[in-house]
Design a protein around this motif. Structure first.
Motif, PDB file in Angstrom:
ATOM      1  N   MET A   1     -37.999  10.236  -0.828  1.00 29.71           N
ATOM      2  CA  MET A   1     -37.107   9.915  -1.943  1.00 29.71           C
ATOM      3  C   MET A   1     -35.776   9.994  -1.836  1.00 29.71           C
ATOM      4  N   THR A   2     -35.351  10.134  -0.556  1.00 29.05           N
ATOM      5  CA  THR A   2     -33.968  10.093  -0.259  1.00 29.05           C
ATOM      6  C   THR A   2     -33.602   8.873   0.415  1.00 29.05           C
ATOM      7  N   ARG A   3     -33.072   7.985  -0.265  1.00 34.02           N
ATOM      8  CA  ARG A   3     -32.675   6.710   0.034  1.00 34.02           C
ATOM      9  C   ARG A   3     -31.448   6.626   0.938  1.00 34.02           C
ATOM     10  N   MET A   4     -31.336   6.020   2.068  1.00 30.37           N
ATOM     11  CA  MET A   4     -30.343   6.143   3.122  1.00 30.37           C
ATOM     12  C   MET A   4     -29.139   5.783   2.475  1.00 30.37           C
ATOM     13  N   ASN A   5     -28.939   4.944   1.504  1.00 24.40           N
ATOM     14  CA  ASN A   5     -27.766   4.348   0.933  1.00 24.40           C
ATOM     15  C   ASN A   5     -27.192   5.514  -0.188  1.00 24.40           C
ATOM     16  N   SER A   6     -27.747   6.649  -0.386  1.00 28.18           N
ATOM     17  CA  SER A   6     -27.358   7.598  -1.047  1.00 28.18           C
ATOM     18  C   SER A   6     -26.800   8.869   0.044  1.00 28.18           C
ATOM     19  N   LEU A   7     -26.857   8.659   1.147  1.00 24.83           N
ATOM     20  CA  LEU A   7     -26.250   9.477   2.014  1.00 24.83           C
ATOM     21  C   LEU A   7     -24.808   8.814   2.549  1.00 24.83           C
ATOM     22  N   PRO A   8     -23.652   9.584   2.697  1.00 26.46           N
ATOM     23  CA  PRO A   8     -22.201   9.101   3.051  1.00 26.46           C
ATOM     24  C   PRO A   8     -22.413   8.260   4.451  1.00 26.46           C
ATOM     25  N   GLU A   9     -21.954   6.976   4.500  1.00 21.28           N
ATOM     26  CA  GLU A   9     -22.127   6.035   5.496  1.00 21.28           C
ATOM     27  C   GLU A   9     -21.013   6.545   6.533  1.00 21.28           C
ATOM     28  N   GLY A  10     -21.575   6.271   7.964  1.00 23.68           N
ATOM     29  CA  GLY A  10     -20.925   6.629   9.086  1.00 23.68           C
ATOM     30  C   GLY A  10     -21.091   8.209   9.320  1.00 23.68           C
ATOM     31  N   GLU A  11     -21.562   8.896   8.657  1.00 24.95           N
ATOM     32  CA  GLU A  11     -21.805  10.423   8.951  1.00 24.95           C
ATOM     33  C   GLU A  11     -23.097  10.631   9.349  1.00 24.95           C
ATOM     34  N   THR A  12     -23.364  11.718  10.455  1.00 26.02           N
ATOM     35  CA  THR A  12     -24.672  11.931  10.979  1.00 26.02           C
ATOM     36  C   THR A  12     -25.526  12.427  10.023  1.00 26.02           C
ATOM     37  N   VAL A  13     -26.718  12.163   9.931  1.00 26.72           N
ATOM     38  CA  VAL A  13     -27.815  12.684   8.943  1.00 26.72           C
ATOM     39  C   VAL A  13     -28.519  13.888   9.762  1.00 26.72           C
ATOM     40  N   THR A  14     -28.304  14.993   9.224  1.00 23.05           N
ATOM     41  CA  THR A  14     -29.075  16.149   9.887  1.00 23.05           C
ATOM     42  C   THR A  14     -30.334  16.502   9.117  1.00 23.05           C
ATOM     43  N   VAL A  15     -31.395  16.482   9.704  1.00 23.25           N
ATOM     44  CA  VAL A  15     -32.756  16.876   9.135  1.00 23.25           C
ATOM     45  C   VAL A  15     -33.294  18.022   9.794  1.00 23.25           C
ATOM     46  N   GLN A  16     -33.949  19.100   9.071  1.00 16.87           N
ATOM     47  CA  GLN A  16     -34.422  20.035   9.535  1.00 16.87           C
ATOM     48  C   GLN A  16     -35.501  20.553   8.854  1.00 16.87           C
ATOM     49  N   PRO A  17     -36.408  21.635   9.452  1.00 16.48           N
ATOM     50  CA  PRO A  17     -37.598  21.970   8.534  1.00 16.48           C
ATOM     51  C   PRO A  17     -36.991  23.051   7.379  1.00 16.48           C
TER      52      PRO A  17
END
Length: 252
Positions: free
Chosen positions: A74-90
């Motif tokens: 439910m987390t759309r990529m266009n909702s995350l800041p462009e050009g910034e690294t996306v951090t994913v963790q448990p």
């Protein structure tokens, strides 16, 4: 239009691990779960993650995205800041099994502690009758998909040993208790357990659990606070205390 995004995904197990960087092509309309599947297919075939419905209804793909508990589907990529690294963790509150998969079995153990639904006898004609407003009140709580994002963000479980010491069942199961206690047909008395076993006093109503709920359940306002009020009415109200002292009625 496709763009290249940088992901930092936590890789490891119960023994330890670290973040690993992946540069991956992202297409329009993708959600984080889509990107993780593409990373899994193209660069990290052994990446472990949970998912099922991809529709925000099973709660399987819970994880922390840029430090916030979210459903990956439910987390759309266009909702995350462009050009910034996306951090994913448990989820931080629960033990890591592998990569983005955590052991959430503690939650199911808490569910077993809650006394089951105990309906009153049927009316003489064999039917149950309830006011619609009473039904509507508990219907909200039944929307829970057990994603455990509320459990993850709860500071009592994460930072104050509430999980290790079993002193607080967490917001998800306070809501389950509320759904039973407020049910118009239920006759079981769980208020002493709410106070002594389930840890209602541990919650300081920061409402962080409500903020992360993907089903928009008002966990604090509609569930936890009313339970706290019932505990206060039962055990700390001076009139009720005097009544118990005179008549010995523990439920007064």
């Amino acid at each position: 239009m496709a763009t290249t995004r940088t992901f930092k995904v936590w890789r490891g197990d119960a023994k330890g691990g670290d973040f690993k960087q992946y540069d991956i092509q992202v297409d329009d309309g993708m959600v984080v779960l889509d990107v993780l599947h593409r990373i899994q297919a193209q660069q990290a075939q052994d990446l472990a993650l949970r998912w099922n419905c991809k529709a925000g209804k099973c709660g399987s793909c819970s994880m922390e995205i840029n430090g916030k508990p979210k459903l990956a589907c439910m987390t759309r990529m266009n909702s995350l800041p462009e050009g910034e690294t996306v951090t994913v963790q448990p989820l931080k509150t629960f033990p890591v099994m592998k990569d983005l998969v955590t052991d959430v079995s503690w939650n199911y153990a808490q569910n077993k502690r809650i006394p089951k639904f105990k309906p009153r006898p049927r009316d003489p004609d064999g039917k149950y009758r309830m006011y619609q407003e009473d039904v509507d009140r508990v219907q909200e709580f039944r929307k829970c998909i057990e994603c455990f994002l509320c459990q993850d963000v709860c500071h009592v479980l994460r930072d104050r040993d509430g999980r290790e010491q079993n002193t607080f069942v967490g917001p998800r199961f306070m809501i389950r208790v509320a759904s039973l206690e407020m049910h118009p047909l239920d006759t079981a008395d769980r208020i002493p357990a709410v106070k002594d076993e389930f840890g209602s006093g541990m919650c300081n109503i920061t409402k962080c659990c409500s903020e992360v709920c993907p089903e928009h359940i008002h966990i604090t306002d509609n569930g936890i606070i009313p339970l706290k009020e019932r505990v206060v009415d039962r055990f700390y109200d001076p009139v009720a205390m005097l009544w118990r002292k005179i008549f010995g009625d523990k439920r007064a």
